[in-house]
Design an enzyme around this catalytic site. Structure first.
Site, short mmCIF file in Angstrom:
data_model
loop_
_atom_site.label_atom_id
_atom_site.label_comp_id
_atom_site.label_asym_id
_atom_site.label_seq_id
_atom_site.Cartn_x
_atom_site.Cartn_y
_atom_site.Cartn_z
N GLU A 59 -19.50 4.44 -27.39
CA GLU A 59 -19.57 5.32 -28.56
C GLU A 59 -20.94 6.00 -28.61
O GLU A 59 -21.04 7.20 -28.91
CB GLU A 59 -19.31 4.55 -29.84
CG GLU A 59 -19.26 5.47 -31.06
CD GLU A 59 -18.80 4.78 -32.33
OE1 GLU A 59 -18.48 5.50 -33.30
OE2 GLU A 59 -18.75 3.54 -32.36
N HIS A 119 -17.60 3.85 -35.36
CA HIS A 119 -16.59 2.78 -35.23
C HIS A 119 -17.31 1.45 -35.09
O HIS A 119 -16.92 0.48 -35.72
CB HIS A 119 -15.68 3.07 -34.05
CG HIS A 119 -14.51 2.16 -33.95
ND1 HIS A 119 -13.59 2.02 -34.97
CD2 HIS A 119 -14.10 1.32 -32.97
CE1 HIS A 119 -12.66 1.14 -34.62
NE2 HIS A 119 -12.95 0.69 -33.41
N HIS A 140 -14.19 -6.08 -39.10
CA HIS A 140 -13.29 -5.04 -38.60
C HIS A 140 -11.95 -5.15 -39.32
O HIS A 140 -11.19 -6.09 -39.08
CB HIS A 140 -13.12 -5.19 -37.09
CG HIS A 140 -12.48 -4.02 -36.43
ND1 HIS A 140 -11.79 -3.04 -37.12
CD2 HIS A 140 -12.42 -3.65 -35.12
CE1 HIS A 140 -11.33 -2.14 -36.27
NE2 HIS A 140 -11.71 -2.48 -35.06
N CYS A 164 -6.52 0.49 -34.50
CA CYS A 164 -7.65 0.55 -35.44
C CYS A 164 -8.00 1.96 -35.87
O CYS A 164 -8.93 2.15 -36.66
CB CYS A 164 -8.85 -0.15 -34.82
SG CYS A 164 -8.49 -1.86 -34.37
N LYS A 208 -19.03 -2.05 -40.43
CA LYS A 208 -18.39 -3.28 -39.96
C LYS A 208 -19.39 -4.43 -39.91
O LYS A 208 -18.98 -5.59 -39.88
CB LYS A 208 -17.76 -3.06 -38.59
CG LYS A 208 -16.51 -2.18 -38.59
CD LYS A 208 -15.90 -2.09 -37.20
CE LYS A 208 -14.63 -1.25 -37.20
NZ LYS A 208 -14.91 0.20 -37.40
N PHE A 252 -7.06 0.12 -29.89
CA PHE A 252 -6.38 -0.32 -28.68
C PHE A 252 -5.30 0.69 -28.31
O PHE A 252 -4.67 1.31 -29.17
CB PHE A 252 -5.74 -1.69 -28.90
CG PHE A 252 -6.71 -2.84 -28.94
CD1 PHE A 252 -8.04 -2.69 -28.63
CD2 PHE A 252 -6.25 -4.11 -29.30
CE1 PHE A 252 -8.92 -3.76 -28.66
CE2 PHE A 252 -7.12 -5.19 -29.34
CZ PHE A 252 -8.45 -5.02 -29.01
#
Length: 422
Positions: A322, A311, A348, A171, A343, A407
């Site tokens: 975060e 994010h 996402h 991502c 998002k 990831f």
């Protein structure tokens, strides 16, 4: 370390064109209008029947027809993610007013990111081979699924012969694409780079795979409120699709042709967690290092950042860590910063998330408006920053940091600032 060397000796890099295909609008103006009105692009999946899946919603792109950008023959030979990529390249080139006939094609590069590539085609062709035999596989099967084909198709369609890369860092893929394009221009490997990302992974296998990880929201009774970053009742992310592309250009080259300039890209930081295949490092340690590296590359102090596009996936640990990472890097300034997650509106977009969110940052600078975190209804005491809740907010925005994490422990941060006095 080389993190800050390019800022002092390299070329300055500006954004001169934008292309965007998102769940809240196709095209720059439609996307910007969606941000301004806090439009929600998430709903029950329409591309296939999701009834058997634990998560039945997504941020799907609406009103996209590839033949608006290419002929039907070409469209049939591209996976949906490549169709998106080709379309945003057309949009961005038109927006930049770049006359390719007057440019040296060997000085124009292409860098595209994708997390998964041509998954829809892969699923379809595997079923075809198993059900109808190997002789029925499409001769375009492999070219349609490989991740580098977004960059390849853009290059072929426009005759671009400069340096080219495909970034696959989950991502963080398209954020890394922008960072690598920045480096290309700073090193004088190219004068112009088309940089971005594309993803089209709203498919049965993706939904099953993410669902088996328990990564997705299961708020099926209320899909419009399912993506709720930093909210106490967040229960997972909502998968989205789309693409974004920006024209990055060496400043003097842009000035010479009197190009429109949206902003200047000044910092890039990239780190790895070295911790877990999907979980973020505790306390956001890797994310904090990426933000600090981007600030160092930009030669900025933390207090000079006005806004962070987070994010912000709407998952328990990503949002928590975060937030902790932002506090670690920014100290008390973290509580003066405005932070939000787009998002919440579009879901996402996986490998395309970074560039689409970077484009939201350009909009924030251009309009002096902060995109909101919608669906923020129940504050989490552990996520206690200013998340620009529910509605856009007017604010002077000169310098922005954009986060993208993936990831495998990939962390990427970009810093963009207002250009000149615009």
């Amino acid at each position: 370390m080389l993190l800050g060397v390019f800022n002092s000796v390299g070329k300055r890099v500006v954004v001169t064109g934008i292309g965007a295909i998102t769940p809240i609008g196709c095209g720059k103006e439609a996307y910007f209008a969606g941000l301004k009105t806090a439009r929600n692009g998430i709903g029950r999946i329409a591309r296939f029947d999701p009834e058997q899946f634990g998560s039945q919603m997504a941020g799907e792109v609406k009103d996209f027809d590839p033949v608006d950008y290419m002929d039907r023959k070409d469209a049939r030979r591209m996976d949906r993610f490549c169709q998106f990529a080709a379309a945003v390249a057309e949009q961005a080139l038109a927006d930049s007013r770049l006359d390719l006939g007057q440019e040296n094609p060997e000085r124009i590069g292409v860098v595209m990111g994708t997390g998964i590539g041509g998954l829809e085609t892969l699923e379809d062709q595997i079923l075809t081979v198993h059900e109808r035999g190997p002789g029925r596989a499409s001769p375009f099967f492999i070219p349609m699924i490989i991740a580098n084909m977004a960059a390849g198709q853009i290059s072929i369609r426009h005759g671009l012969k400069g340096p080219s890369l495909t970034t696959v860092s989950a991502c963080a893929s398209s954020a890394d694409a922008l960072g690598q394009a920045l480096r290309m221009i700073q090193r004088e490997d190219a004068e112009v780079v088309l940089a971005g990302g594309a993803e089209a992974s709203i498919t049965p296998s993706a939904l099953a795979g993410f669902g088996s990880m328990r990564a997705l929201s299961t708020r099926n009774h209320d899909p419009e409120h399912a993506s709720r970053p930093f909210d106490r009742e967040r229960d997972g992310f909502v998968v989205g699709e789309g693409a974004g592309l920006v024209i990055l250009e060496e400043l003097e080259h842009a000035q010479a042709r009197q190009a429109p300039i949206y902003a200047e890209l000044i910092g890039y930081g990239s780190t790895l967690d070295a911790y877990h295949i999907v979980a973020p490092a505790p306390e956001g340690e890797g994310a904090a290092r990426a933000m600090a590296a981007a600030l160092k590359d930009a030669a900025l102090e933390p207090e000079q950042i006005d806004y962070i596009n987070a994010h912000g996936t709407s998952t328990e640990y990503n949002d928590l860590y975060e937030t902790k990472a932002i506090k670690q890097v920014f100290g008390q300034h973290a509580y003066r910063l405005r932070v939000s997650s787009t998002k919440s509106m579009i879901g996402h977009l996986l490998g395309a998330a970074g560039v689409v969110e970077f484009i939201a940052c350009l909009w924030a600078i251009k309009e002096n408006l902060l995109p909101p975190t919608i669906n923020y209804q129940n504050p989490d005491p552990d996520c206690d920053l200013d998340y620009v809740a529910n509605s856009p907010r007017t604010a002077r925005v000169d310098t922005v940091l954009s986060n993208s994490f993936g990831f495998g422990g990939h962390n990427t941060a970009l810093v963009v600032k207002r250009y000149g006095n615009n």
